[in-house]
Design a protein around this motif. Sequence first.
Motif, mmCIF file in Angstrom:
data_model
loop_
_atom_site.group_PDB
_atom_site.id
_atom_site.type_symbol
_atom_site.label_atom_id
_atom_site.label_comp_id
_atom_site.label_asym_id
_atom_site.label_seq_id
_atom_site.Cartn_x
_atom_site.Cartn_y
_atom_site.Cartn_z
ATOM 1 N N LEU A 236 17.886 -34.702 -29.926
ATOM 2 C CA LEU A 236 16.668 -34.348 -30.658
ATOM 3 C C LEU A 236 16.018 -33.189 -29.925
ATOM 4 O O LEU A 236 15.622 -33.328 -28.761
ATOM 5 N N ALA A 237 15.921 -32.041 -30.575
ATOM 6 C CA ALA A 237 15.362 -30.837 -29.946
ATOM 7 C C ALA A 237 14.122 -30.386 -30.696
ATOM 8 O O ALA A 237 14.081 -30.436 -31.928
ATOM 9 N N VAL A 238 13.120 -29.932 -29.935
ATOM 10 C CA VAL A 238 11.867 -29.451 -30.533
ATOM 11 C C VAL A 238 11.406 -28.215 -29.781
ATOM 12 O O VAL A 238 11.407 -28.189 -28.547
ATOM 13 N N ALA A 239 11.020 -27.198 -30.518
ATOM 14 C CA ALA A 239 10.418 -26.006 -29.931
ATOM 15 C C ALA A 239 8.980 -25.906 -30.407
ATOM 16 O O ALA A 239 8.720 -25.909 -31.610
ATOM 17 N N GLY A 240 8.032 -25.878 -29.448
ATOM 18 C CA GLY A 240 6.630 -25.752 -29.807
ATOM 19 C C GLY A 240 5.871 -27.050 -29.840
ATOM 20 O O GLY A 240 5.048 -27.262 -30.741
ATOM 21 N N ALA A 241 6.117 -27.950 -28.872
ATOM 22 C CA ALA A 241 5.399 -29.231 -28.817
ATOM 23 C C ALA A 241 5.469 -29.790 -27.405
ATOM 24 O O ALA A 241 6.351 -29.430 -26.617
ATOM 25 N N GLN A 242 4.534 -30.687 -27.097
ATOM 26 C CA GLN A 242 4.507 -31.329 -25.794
ATOM 27 C C GLN A 242 5.680 -32.292 -25.647
ATOM 28 O O GLN A 242 5.976 -33.072 -26.561
ATOM 29 N N HIS A 243 6.345 -32.252 -24.507
ATOM 30 C CA HIS A 243 7.544 -33.068 -24.307
ATOM 31 C C HIS A 243 7.221 -34.563 -24.382
ATOM 32 O O HIS A 243 7.988 -35.339 -24.975
#
Length: 481
Positions: A236-243
């Motif tokens: 699951l990858a996200v760009a632009g959010a708090q880990h």
Amino acid sequence: MFLPQILRATRSHFPTLRKFSVRSASSVTNIPYVEANIKKDQELSKTISNEITKITTLSNGVRVTSENTPGHFSAVGVYIDVGSRYETPQTLGLSHMLDRLAFKSTKTHSIEQINSILESLGGNIMCASSREAVMYQSAIFSQDLSKVIALFSDVIRNPCITLKEVEEQKQTTLYEIQEIWQKPEMILPELLHTVAFKNNTLGNPMLCPEDRLMMMTPQLIKEYISTWYRPERMVLAVAGAQHEEIVELAMKHFGDIPRSPELNAHTILPFTTPKQIQTKSSLYKTITTAASSLFNANSSSIFTANQKAHYTGGSLFLDQSIPHTHVYVAFEGLSIHDPDIYGLAILQMLLGGGGSFSAGGPGKGMYSRLFTNVLNQYNWMESCMCFNHCYTDSGLFGISASCRPEYNHHILDVIAQQLNSVTRFDHGGVTQSELLRAKNQLKSSLLMNLESRMVQLEDLGRQVRVLFVYIWVYISDYIRL
């Protein structure tokens, strides 16, 4: 045999290639481990962090990675280590069908409700399959982050796969296959892989073969999902959010997937030594019938979905009535983990190329070798371009070109001359200015592409997905030594 010669020559020309710093999957292994401070129903594995990129592994093996770069919207993706390279004769084409069935009815939502959710989210939401992954991706407003992750979890974990949905997608996919076959620039790379890795892994067609399409059933698709959609194969990858926020959402929507009892976390199904496979020779009438003819599904055939890519090479000639002759010449390339991959990427930029009507300018490839030495010198050449396909354990590197049929007897000579020229140390060889230009073009291409949220997301998800495959294969090779 020719590619090692090119690489040996380029190492002599490019002594500082190893110092060229780019984002690579293996570089993450140098990031120090930091204890995760998030505790929920299940204990998390340790978190890897380099201040920008963070990676956390859930206890069931799902990897969660993020980069909290500023922006007005976020990009979210789920990357699953499954694709056409893992298919057997019995499951050929299932990856293609999976991305067509991605956003249909689930056990909790009807197809009308799924469509309503997609419309309310807006943005860019899609699913695509490749040779080594199935990717669910989206670019949405940051406030809708939890909704998108919930949607992805639902369509990945709870698809209904009804008979009606399958039959509808069969018709759509058949039309798509027939359309692609009419476009040489789209079908020839597919045929190239089929010939280069005949009867195995990367040679499996990404398009569902036409005869296999009619044999697709909901039960077969469900069995394929249960076999390959395992937590240790998911990122699951996200760009632009708090880990920390992403980890909480991952725990909520993916954390309760049962861990595969027979596998340890990140132990991707082990590659085995390629074994001999029975082959059939046939003239390819279409890509679909050709792909099917490469496999003999009877009991005498030895085939495993887990084997390492085995380059075979070969040639294929199609006699079709089309305006131009299209030629692809390729050699076995390098895997994404090979240290020489940076040199090969620079060589691709140096050769460059394009079409005869490409827009000009220094940044558009006008100063690349194929542009100056081929397209600008031979008015009968319609296009000439260098390509480089990289995978986890192999690749393809070469040149594609097209010309008017009356010049067919010249086109291979021109390609061979360009490949030979980059191995020379005397007149005609690579100059320092060419090297510098190619390195700068590669750097700017990488950095400017990463300005796009979706490119940043795919780069993040793909690199974390292949990282642990690489570690496992490296350890296995070390043990064998």
